[in-house]
Design an enzyme around this catalytic site. Structure first.
Site, short mmCIF file in Angstrom:
data_model
loop_
_atom_site.label_atom_id
_atom_site.label_comp_id
_atom_site.label_asym_id
_atom_site.label_seq_id
_atom_site.Cartn_x
_atom_site.Cartn_y
_atom_site.Cartn_z
N CYS A 1 5.96 7.59 -2.17
CA CYS A 1 7.42 8.52 -2.22
C CYS A 1 7.24 9.70 -1.74
CB CYS A 1 7.40 8.50 -3.92
SG CYS A 1 8.71 9.85 -4.52
N CYS B 1 8.18 12.95 -3.55
CA CYS B 1 7.27 13.40 -4.36
C CYS B 1 6.38 14.32 -3.28
CB CYS B 1 6.37 12.38 -4.74
SG CYS B 1 7.49 11.09 -5.81
#
Ligand SMILES: [Zn+2]
Length: 147
Positions: A71, A74
Site C-alpha cells: 500500500c 501507507c
C-alpha cells in the site's frame, strides 16, 4: 528479532529496547523511558491479532495504524505517524497492524481500505481516519483526544 535502538528525544542517549510480541516496548503496559534521563521514549509496537487487546490496556491513548506492505499511501503515512508518536512520547502509543498478517483485527473494526488509523481510549475506538494524512491533519483530528 533484534533489539531496537531508539535515541532519546531529550538527552540523545541511545536506548536498546527489547522486542516483545513483535514490538519494541516492554510488556509491562508502561511506556518505555530513557535509561539515562528517565524521559519517555516514543512508544511504537507492531501488533498482532493474538495480542491486540493487550496492546490497548495502557494508561495512554492508543493510535492503531492498519497498513500493508503493498500500500503506497501507507508508506507515506508511516513516517508521519512515527514522528507524531515521537512528539507525544509518554502520552501516546502507536500500534502498527499489518492487515495481511492480522486480518481478524482489521475485520473486527471494519477496515475496508488502508491506511486506516483508529484512536482508542480505554479500549474503545474514539476517532477513525481513512487515507493518507499530513501531520497537521493528524494533529487536528487527534489533539482533542490526546491533549
Ligand atoms: Zn534521555
Amino acid at each position: 528479532m533484534q533489539d531496537t535502538v531508539v535515541s532519546c528525544p531529550r538527552c540523545g542517549a541511545k536506548n536498546r529496547l527489547k522486542p516483545d510480541a513483535g514490538g519494541r516496548a516492554p510488556a509491562s503496559g508502561r511506556a518505555p523511558a530513557c535509561g539515562k534521563c528517565r524521559s519517555p521514549l516514543p512508544w511504537v509496537v507492531d501488533g498482532t491479532d493474538i495480542g491486540f487487546r493487550r496492546e490497548l490496556e495502557v494508561p495512554v491513548p492508543v493510535l492503531v495504524d492498519f497498513w500493508a506492505e503493498w500500500c503506497a499511501p501507507c508508506r507515506v503515512t508511516a513516517p508521519v505517524l512515527e514522528e507524531y508518536a515521537g512528539e507525544l512520547a509518554g502520552r501516546l502509543k502507536l500500534v502498527r497492524m499489518n492487515v495481511d498478517r492480522n486480518p481478524a483485527t482489521a475485520g473486527q473494526f471494519h477496515v475496508q481500505s488502508i491506511p486506516t488509523m483508529i484512536l482508542f481510549r480505554d479500549g474503545r475506538p474514539v476517532e477513525t481516519m481513512i487515507g493518507a494524512l499530513s501531520k497537521n491533519a493528524l494533529r487536528e483530528r487527534l489533539t482533542p483526544h490526546v491533549g
